[in-house]
Design a protein around this motif. Structure first.
Motif, PDB file in Angstrom:
ATOM      1  N   THR A  24      -4.684  17.714  14.153  1.00  0.00           N
ATOM      2  CA  THR A  24      -3.917  17.093  13.080  1.00  0.00           C
ATOM      3  C   THR A  24      -3.628  15.642  13.438  1.00  0.00           C
ATOM      4  N   GLU A  25      -3.312  14.884  12.425  1.00  0.00           N
ATOM      5  CA  GLU A  25      -2.848  13.515  12.619  1.00  0.00           C
ATOM      6  C   GLU A  25      -1.770  13.254  11.584  1.00  0.00           C
ATOM      7  N   THR A  26      -0.886  12.318  11.890  1.00  0.00           N
ATOM      8  CA  THR A  26       0.197  12.024  10.962  1.00  0.00           C
ATOM      9  C   THR A  26      -0.350  11.371   9.710  1.00  0.00           C
ATOM     10  N   ARG A  27      -0.018  11.945   8.545  1.00  0.00           N
ATOM     11  CA  ARG A  27      -0.414  11.382   7.266  1.00  0.00           C
ATOM     12  C   ARG A  27       0.664  10.447   6.752  1.00  0.00           C
ATOM     13  N   TRP A  28       1.934  10.882   6.860  1.00  0.00           N
ATOM     14  CA  TRP A  28       3.052  10.031   6.467  1.00  0.00           C
ATOM     15  C   TRP A  28       4.329  10.575   7.084  1.00  0.00           C
ATOM     16  N   ARG A  29       5.327   9.709   7.124  1.00  0.00           N
ATOM     17  CA  ARG A  29       6.669  10.102   7.539  1.00  0.00           C
ATOM     18  C   ARG A  29       7.522  10.276   6.302  1.00  0.00           C
ATOM     19  N   GLU A  30       8.330  11.302   6.329  1.00  0.00           N
ATOM     20  CA  GLU A  30       9.159  11.638   5.178  1.00  0.00           C
ATOM     21  C   GLU A  30      10.624  11.431   5.562  1.00  0.00           C
ATOM     22  N   PRO A  31      11.261  10.326   5.119  1.00  0.00           N
ATOM     23  CA  PRO A  31      12.683  10.130   5.420  1.00  0.00           C
ATOM     24  C   PRO A  31      13.515  11.218   4.739  1.00  0.00           C
ATOM     25  N   VAL A 100      13.483  12.624   0.877  1.00  0.00           N
ATOM     26  CA  VAL A 100      13.852  11.798  -0.273  1.00  0.00           C
ATOM     27  C   VAL A 100      12.960  12.051  -1.482  1.00  0.00           C
ATOM     28  N   THR A 101      11.755  12.556  -1.267  1.00  0.00           N
ATOM     29  CA  THR A 101      10.846  12.772  -2.391  1.00  0.00           C
ATOM     30  C   THR A 101      11.121  14.063  -3.147  1.00  0.00           C
ATOM     31  N   ARG A 147      -0.222  12.633  -1.310  1.00  0.00           N
ATOM     32  CA  ARG A 147       0.306  11.425  -0.691  1.00  0.00           C
ATOM     33  C   ARG A 147       0.547  10.340  -1.735  1.00  0.00           C
ATOM     34  N   ALA A 148      -0.385  10.157  -2.637  1.00  0.00           N
ATOM     35  CA  ALA A 148      -0.246   9.130  -3.676  1.00  0.00           C
ATOM     36  C   ALA A 148       0.910   9.450  -4.616  1.00  0.00           C
ATOM     37  N   SER A 149       1.057  10.722  -4.986  1.00  0.00           N
ATOM     38  CA  SER A 149       2.165  11.083  -5.874  1.00  0.00           C
ATOM     39  C   SER A 149       3.487  10.931  -5.154  1.00  0.00           C
ATOM     40  N   ARG A 150       3.506  11.201  -3.852  1.00  0.00           N
ATOM     41  CA  ARG A 150       4.714  11.017  -3.055  1.00  0.00           C
ATOM     42  C   ARG A 150       5.117   9.544  -3.052  1.00  0.00           C
ATOM     43  N   ALA A 151       4.146   8.649  -2.936  1.00  0.00           N
ATOM     44  CA  ALA A 151       4.438   7.217  -2.948  1.00  0.00           C
ATOM     45  C   ALA A 151       5.007   6.795  -4.297  1.00  0.00           C
ATOM     46  N   ASP A 155       8.683   5.184  -4.985  1.00  0.00           N
ATOM     47  CA  ASP A 155       8.815   3.885  -5.650  1.00  0.00           C
ATOM     48  C   ASP A 155       9.804   3.930  -6.797  1.00  0.00           C
ATOM     49  N   THR A 156       9.976   5.092  -7.423  1.00  0.00           N
ATOM     50  CA  THR A 156      10.881   5.197  -8.564  1.00  0.00           C
ATOM     51  C   THR A 156      12.207   5.846  -8.197  1.00  0.00           C
ATOM     52  N   SER A 157      12.377   6.222  -6.929  1.00  0.00           N
ATOM     53  CA  SER A 157      13.597   6.897  -6.501  1.00  0.00           C
ATOM     54  C   SER A 157      14.765   5.926  -6.460  1.00  0.00           C
ATOM     55  N   PRO A 158      15.964   6.363  -6.913  1.00  0.00           N
ATOM     56  CA  PRO A 158      17.137   5.492  -6.863  1.00  0.00           C
ATOM     57  C   PRO A 158      17.728   5.390  -5.462  1.00  0.00           C
ATOM     58  N   VAL A 159      17.189   6.143  -4.520  1.00  0.00           N
ATOM     59  CA  VAL A 159      17.732   6.175  -3.161  1.00  0.00           C
ATOM     60  C   VAL A 159      16.982   5.165  -2.298  1.00  0.00           C
ATOM     61  N   ASP A 160      17.715   4.391  -1.546  1.00  0.00           N
ATOM     62  CA  ASP A 160      17.080   3.480  -0.594  1.00  0.00           C
ATOM     63  C   ASP A 160      16.673   4.280   0.617  1.00  0.00           C
ATOM     64  N   ALA A 161      15.393   4.274   0.948  1.00  0.00           N
ATOM     65  CA  ALA A 161      14.903   5.036   2.104  1.00  0.00           C
ATOM     66  C   ALA A 161      14.934   4.194   3.354  1.00  0.00           C
TER      67      ALA A 161
END
Length: 161
Positions: A24-31, A100-101, A147-151, A155-161
């Motif tokens: 495995t390899e890291t695809r993304w980090r999820e705050p 956050v997603t 991954r793209a839908s997560r981004a 981008d539209t989340s009201p929470v600052d990550a």
């Protein structure tokens, strides 16, 4: 379980810095952030928290942050599944860490003045059983769609990550 044929594919989630499974390899980090029904629920001391049971990555990461924190907290409930976890939070048992997603609109984000930031999770690459390796390109393409839908959600989340 993948090698023994018990699973065809798996997405691996782990705490930042935890050992990564081979292949495995890291695809993304999820705050992650703490969420609660309302801030009055967590305004008490010790702060009540609701956690996933078992070997939950979100609970492990959040408890690590809580142990380093100078404030007082207590586990008010543990739940095996996400549905039960969110039901307990909605019922007012306490706060829980969520990526956050996947924030629910009916829950509020608990500010870091009440609870410490719970940390991040890493979403690893997809493991696929060797017999299914011809399908690996399709599985990877599906992971890229996620991954793209997560981004887009972030981008539209009201929470600052």
């Amino acid at each position: 379980m993948i090698e023994s044929g018990g699973l065809d594919a798996a997405v691996v989630v782990r705490g930042v810095g935890d050992p990564a499974p081979i292949g495995t390899e890291t695809r993304w980090r999820e705050p992650m952030v703490w969420v609660a029904r309302d801030l009055q629920v967590v305004a008490t001391r010790p702060v009540p928290v609701v956690l996933r049971g078992g070997r939950s990555v979100s609970a492990t990461v959040a408890c690590s942050a809580l142990r380093r924190w100078a404030g007082s907290w207590r586990v008010a409930a543990t739940c095996e599944g996400w549905v039960a976890l969110l039901a307990a939070v909605r019922a007012g048992y306490g706060a829980t860490p969520l990526p956050v997603t996947v924030l629910a609109e009916d829950l509020v984000v608990v500010p870091p003045t009440i609870l410490p930031p719970p940390g991040e999770m890493e979403v690893q690459g997809v493991l696929v059983r060797r017999a299914l390796s011809p399908w690996l390109a399709a599985v990877r393409a599906a992971a890229e769609v996620v991954r793209a839908s997560r981004a887009r959600v972030r981008d539209t989340s009201p929470v600052d990550a």
